[in-house]
Design an enzyme around this catalytic site. Structure first.
Site, PDB file in Angstrom:
ATOM      1  N   LYS A 145      34.067  62.739  66.875  1.00 46.38           N
ATOM      2  CA  LYS A 145      33.114  62.170  67.820  1.00 46.38           C
ATOM      3  C   LYS A 145      33.876  61.522  68.964  1.00 46.38           C
ATOM      4  CE  LYS A 145      28.662  60.252  66.502  1.00 46.38           C
ATOM      5  NZ  LYS A 145      28.021  59.067  65.934  1.00 46.38           N
TER       6      LYS A 145
HETATM    7  C1  E4P Z   1      24.507  59.188  66.210  1.00 46.49           C
HETATM    8  O1  E4P Z   1      25.487  59.867  65.981  1.00 46.49           O
HETATM    9  C2  E4P Z   1      24.524  57.713  66.207  1.00 46.49           C
HETATM   10  O2  E4P Z   1      25.343  57.277  65.154  1.00 46.49           O
HETATM   11  C3  E4P Z   1      23.174  57.106  65.981  1.00 46.49           C
HETATM   12  O3  E4P Z   1      22.140  58.044  65.963  1.00 46.49           O
HETATM   13  C4  E4P Z   1      22.898  55.857  66.736  1.00 46.49           C
HETATM   14  O4  E4P Z   1      21.636  55.375  66.402  1.00 46.49           O
HETATM   15  P1  E4P Z   1      21.134  53.906  66.746  1.00 46.49           P
HETATM   16  O5  E4P Z   1      20.743  53.876  68.189  1.00 46.49           O
HETATM   17  O6  E4P Z   1      19.960  53.680  65.852  1.00 46.49           O
HETATM   18  O7  E4P Z   1      22.279  52.975  66.456  1.00 46.49           O
END
Ligand code: E4P
Length: 221
Positions: free
Chosen positions: A85
């Site tokens: 990521k």
């Molecule tokens: C995706 O890869 C993220 O980890 C995630 O969906 C973030 O979500 P949030 O906005 O609920 O923290």
């Protein structure tokens, strides 16, 4: 549409895997912190359960492309299922390009505009993650972003997959499927909510109650 869990909790991942609906997992530093787990062993444990893509994030500073590349190459070596990521910054684009040239799959995270998604796809990202719930939080319609990215990628036949992220409730998942997202990643709670329906509950309660009454009736006759 593929279903990913957005969690670093092994019990949740194992449960969804056992249900036969889990295609992958996304993690982020916040989720790993919440579990109080060591990053590398936890990512490897998740990979061993899932048997599909598991996103693990680089944590070099947002201007440090070389740091992201170095970390990305290291993380990618932890397990064959790891997807690196990378945050959506100019240095992130350089890292995505370099990692792609080494055959490393990447997930561009913190995407909040169609233009960011387009650039990430051009740089060679495997996935882009529009964070639609966080847009909803500030009174923008997050699903419009997902729809726009899906359209752009279709127009130019980009192979990059649209991973709808930051999903907060079941309707987000259903709408992500309607607009053509390739993947939806969600908290375990949302996955549970997807299966829940009050008419299923009341219908089953009635069936079981009538079945028991039938047994009593037969026992008396
Ligand atoms: C995706 O890869 C993220 O980890 C995630 O969906 C973030 O979500 P949030 O906005 O609920 O923290």
């Amino acid at each position: 549409m593929k279903i990913f869990l957005d969690t670093a909790n092994l019990d949740e991942i194992q449960t969804a895997y056992d249900w036969g609906v889990l295609d992958g997992v996304t993690t982020n530093p916040t989720l790993v912190y919440r579990e109080g787990a060591q990053f590398k062993p936890r990512v490897i444990d998740i990979c061993n359960i899932v048997g599909g893509p598991v996103s693990a994030e680089v944590t070099a500073s947002q201007d440090d492309a070389e740091g992201m590349i170095r970390q990305g190459l290291d993380i990618a070596g932890w397990h064959e299922h790891v997807v690196v990521k990378v945050p959506c910054f100019p240095a992130g684009l350089k890292a995505i390009k370099a990692l792609a040239s080494e055959g490393v799959r990447t997930n561009t995270t913190l995407v909040f505009s169609p233009a960011q998604a387009l650039l990430a796809a051009k740089a060679g990202a495997t996935y882009v993650s529009p964070f639609l719930g966080r847009l909803d939080d500030i009174q923008h319609v997050g699903m419009d972003l997902v729809r726009s990215i899906v359209m752009i990628f279709e127009n130019y036949a980009y192979e990059c997959q649209v991973l709808a992220a930051s999903l907060r409730h079941p309707l987000h998942v259903v709408e992500a499927a309607e607009v053509g997202a390739d993947v939806a990643t969600m908290p375990f709670k949302v996955l549970l909510q997807l299966m829940k329906h009050p008419l299923t509950d009341s219908g089953q309660e009635r069936f079981l109650s009538d079945w028991n009454k039938l047994q009593e009736q037969l026992a008396k006759s």
